[in-house]
Write a protein that holds these residues in place. Structure first.
Motif, mmCIF file in Angstrom:
data_model
loop_
_atom_site.group_PDB
_atom_site.id
_atom_site.type_symbol
_atom_site.label_atom_id
_atom_site.label_comp_id
_atom_site.label_asym_id
_atom_site.label_seq_id
_atom_site.Cartn_x
_atom_site.Cartn_y
_atom_site.Cartn_z
ATOM 1 N N LYS A 112 -5.604 9.901 -9.342
ATOM 2 C CA LYS A 112 -4.448 9.416 -8.587
ATOM 3 C C LYS A 112 -4.816 9.028 -7.159
ATOM 4 N N THR A 172 -6.712 3.416 -6.657
ATOM 5 C CA THR A 172 -5.789 2.402 -7.147
ATOM 6 C C THR A 172 -6.586 1.336 -7.888
ATOM 7 N N LEU A 198 -2.337 -3.552 -2.103
ATOM 8 C CA LEU A 198 -1.067 -2.830 -2.126
ATOM 9 C C LEU A 198 -1.212 -1.650 -3.076
ATOM 10 N N ARG A 199 -0.884 -0.468 -2.609
ATOM 11 C CA ARG A 199 -1.119 0.740 -3.407
ATOM 12 C C ARG A 199 -0.197 0.845 -4.605
ATOM 13 N N ASN A 200 1.006 0.260 -4.539
ATOM 14 C CA ASN A 200 1.933 0.431 -5.659
ATOM 15 C C ASN A 200 1.595 -0.481 -6.831
ATOM 16 N N CYS A 201 1.047 -1.688 -6.592
ATOM 17 C CA CYS A 201 0.745 -2.596 -7.707
ATOM 18 C C CYS A 201 -0.740 -2.927 -7.827
ATOM 19 N N CYS A 225 5.336 -7.467 -3.109
ATOM 20 C CA CYS A 225 4.171 -8.117 -3.710
ATOM 21 C C CYS A 225 4.432 -9.603 -3.854
#
Length: 159
Positions: free
Chosen positions: A86, A89, A137-140, A157
């Motif tokens: 986790k 990325t 970008l860490r989320n996508c 994004c």
């Protein structure tokens, strides 16, 4: 045949001066950072992951590092801050159409351009060769050049 008193050594022949500090080639350092895994030192191949420090890794090298908890193995400095999967990325990288690195058979008879990059920014088209700053970008996991993020100025994004 020498040492018969006929030659007198000079001072510079007897006294060694201070050693010159070896300088690291900037281009070689950039190539190493953008083309090779920071943990295993192998060429980057998909899937590629990045940590919060911006280092690029092969995902299988990170998984092997996390699974191998033997006591005789010393922790690698390049990945000592990674405690679980986790912490990294997975990156969504865009291939460079002008790059022909692994597509041709390498026999050693052609020139490899180290300034040509394997991946590019999808918005601006800058190559990921270390000369320009890139962000992810860490989320996508989408990767963009810093110039593209400054031009668009949005928090979502682009894809």
């Amino acid at each position: 045949m020498g040492c018969d008193g006929g030659t007198i050594p000079k001072r510079h022949e007897l006294v060694k001066g201070p050693r010159k500090v070896e300088k690291v080639d900037k281009n070689a350092e950039l190539v190493a950072r953008w083309f090779y895994c920071a943990l295993s030192q192998e060429k980057l191949r998909r899937p590629i992951v990045a940590c919060e420090l911006g280092r690029l890794y092969n995902k299988d090298a990170i998984i092997e590092f996390l699974l191998d908890k033997s006591a005789d193995k010393t922790p690698m400095e390049a990945a000592s801050h990674i405690k679980s999967i986790k912490n990294v990325t997975e990156l969504n990288l865009v291939d460079n159409p002008a790059w022909s690195g692994d597509k041709e058979s390498i026999k050693g008879d052609k020139y490899d351009d180290i300034q040509s990059a394997r991946f590019i920014c999808p918005v601006v088209g800058l190559e990921m060769n270390g000369r320009h700053k890139f962000c992810f970008l860490r989320n996508c996991g989408c990767v963009f050049s810093e110039r593209a993020l400054k031009e668009i100025k949005s928090e979502v994004c682009h894809k």
